[in-house]
Design a protein around this motif. Structure first.
Motif, short mmCIF file in Angstrom:
data_model
loop_
_atom_site.label_atom_id
_atom_site.label_comp_id
_atom_site.label_asym_id
_atom_site.label_seq_id
_atom_site.Cartn_x
_atom_site.Cartn_y
_atom_site.Cartn_z
N SER A 16 45.77 42.24 37.41
CA SER A 16 45.27 43.29 37.83
C SER A 16 45.50 44.86 37.10
CB SER A 16 45.98 43.44 39.33
OG SER A 16 47.47 43.43 39.15
N GLY A 17 46.64 44.70 36.31
CA GLY A 17 46.65 46.13 35.70
C GLY A 17 45.37 46.31 34.64
N LEU A 18 45.02 45.33 33.88
CA LEU A 18 43.77 45.28 33.33
C LEU A 18 42.54 45.71 34.28
CD1 LEU A 18 42.58 44.78 30.38
CD2 LEU A 18 42.45 42.37 31.10
N GLY A 19 42.52 45.14 35.26
CA GLY A 19 41.54 45.38 36.30
C GLY A 19 41.57 47.09 36.42
N VAL A 20 42.50 47.59 36.56
CA VAL A 20 42.65 48.79 37.10
C VAL A 20 42.13 49.94 35.79
CG1 VAL A 20 44.19 50.88 37.57
CG2 VAL A 20 44.61 48.78 38.70
N LEU A 131 39.12 48.64 45.06
CA LEU A 131 40.37 48.66 46.26
C LEU A 131 41.04 47.28 46.14
CD1 LEU A 131 41.49 49.94 48.46
CD2 LEU A 131 39.78 49.24 50.12
N VAL A 132 40.56 46.11 46.15
CA VAL A 132 41.06 44.94 46.16
C VAL A 132 42.03 44.70 45.04
CG1 VAL A 132 40.58 42.33 45.90
CG2 VAL A 132 39.44 43.84 47.62
N VAL A 133 41.32 45.02 43.81
CA VAL A 133 42.33 44.93 42.50
C VAL A 133 43.54 45.75 42.81
CG1 VAL A 133 42.21 45.69 40.00
CG2 VAL A 133 40.51 44.40 40.90
N THR A 134 43.36 46.98 43.18
CA THR A 134 44.60 48.08 43.22
C THR A 134 45.59 47.35 44.37
OG1 THR A 134 43.04 49.87 42.54
CG2 THR A 134 45.14 50.61 43.75
N ILE A 135 45.05 46.75 45.27
CA ILE A 135 45.92 46.33 46.48
C ILE A 135 46.83 44.91 45.92
CG2 ILE A 135 45.97 45.10 48.62
CD1 ILE A 135 43.67 47.04 49.72
N GLU A 136 45.92 44.19 45.03
CA GLU A 136 46.59 43.01 44.39
C GLU A 136 47.73 43.49 43.66
OE1 GLU A 136 43.54 40.83 42.61
OE2 GLU A 136 43.24 39.42 44.09
N LEU A 137 47.47 44.65 42.64
CA LEU A 137 48.35 45.18 41.96
C LEU A 137 49.67 45.64 42.66
CD1 LEU A 137 47.98 47.49 38.81
CD2 LEU A 137 49.44 48.23 40.49
N LEU A 138 49.38 46.26 43.76
CA LEU A 138 50.76 46.79 44.72
C LEU A 138 51.33 45.49 45.23
CD1 LEU A 138 48.75 49.56 46.43
CD2 LEU A 138 50.61 49.70 44.80
N VAL A 139 50.63 44.49 45.69
CA VAL A 139 51.21 43.30 46.23
C VAL A 139 52.17 42.77 45.13
CG1 VAL A 139 51.09 41.14 47.15
CG2 VAL A 139 49.74 43.04 48.27
N ALA A 140 51.69 42.49 44.05
CA ALA A 140 52.62 41.73 42.81
C ALA A 140 53.58 42.80 42.40
CB ALA A 140 51.32 41.73 41.76
N ALA A 141 53.25 44.05 42.38
CA ALA A 141 54.34 44.98 41.97
C ALA A 141 55.42 44.96 42.77
CB ALA A 141 53.91 46.31 41.86
N PHE A 142 55.34 45.01 44.11
CA PHE A 142 56.25 44.83 45.07
C PHE A 142 57.01 43.54 45.02
CE2 PHE A 142 54.12 48.45 47.41
CZ PHE A 142 55.29 49.45 47.18
N THR A 143 56.24 42.53 44.92
CA THR A 143 56.76 41.23 45.06
C THR A 143 57.77 41.01 43.63
OG1 THR A 143 55.10 40.20 46.00
CG2 THR A 143 56.13 38.50 44.86
N VAL A 144 57.24 41.28 42.38
CA VAL A 144 58.10 41.15 41.30
C VAL A 144 59.30 41.87 41.36
CG1 VAL A 144 57.92 41.76 38.79
CG2 VAL A 144 55.88 40.47 39.86
N LYS A 145 59.18 43.11 41.86
CA LYS A 145 60.46 43.75 42.01
C LYS A 145 61.47 43.16 43.04
CE LYS A 145 58.50 48.27 40.75
NZ LYS A 145 59.24 48.52 39.36
#
Length: 155
Positions: A16-20, A131-145
């Motif tokens: 998702s980082g690449l997608g952004v 928008l979906v890619v950015t939301i996926e990035l956020l979900v992944a970031a919070f989950t990883v943290k």
């Protein structure tokens, strides 16, 4: 089990980082294409050379800032996805990007009277995907943290 979930979300974070980043480059390309292919946009700018130069300098500056912000968010997400320590700065910016994308998605419909139905459909699909890619990035970031804390790693 948590390690497997961590790897899955780290992978999602890198993708998702690449997608952004890709959507940042697309926004620049889209702007350039609109300027030179859509009839009437450039003709609305006064014929004065100074005004045109200033217009392109300001537009270029805005596009550069947009790309740099998306690069920061995308590269930070990818770095964290690869296991490097990252703070919450890129996450906060990604939240603002998601809000801006949502606003843009809504505004597309208010400007729809000047677009063909196909332009409207493509605009909605592209902006919704961003928008979906950015939301996926956020979900992944919070989950990883969260998983890093649970596994005893410091983020």
């Amino acid at each position: 089990m948590k390690e497997r979930k961590m790897r899955r979300y780290q992978n999602l974070l890198t993708v998702s980082g690449l997608g952004v980043i890709i959507f940042g480059l697309w926004s620049v390309l889209k702007t350039i294409l609109l300027l030179f292919m859509k009839e009437g946009i450039l003709s609305e700018i006064p014929d004065d050379t100074f005004v045109r130069v200033m217009f392109f300098l300001i537009l270029g500056g805005i596009l550069l800032i947009d790309v740099l912000i998306r690069l920061y968010v995308g590269l930070s997400a990818r770095a964290e996805g690869f296991g490097k320590k990252k703070g919450y700065g890129y996450v906060v910016i990604a939240i603002l990007m998601a809000l801006a994308s949502l606003t843009s998605l809504v505004l597309i419909f208010f400007d729809s009277n000047e677009q063909s139905i196909w332009e409207l459909i493509v605009s909605v699909i592209v902006e919704a995907t961003s928008l979906v890619v950015t939301i996926e990035l956020l979900v992944a970031a919070f989950t990883v943290k969260k998983l890093k804390k649970e596994l005893g790693e410091v983020s």
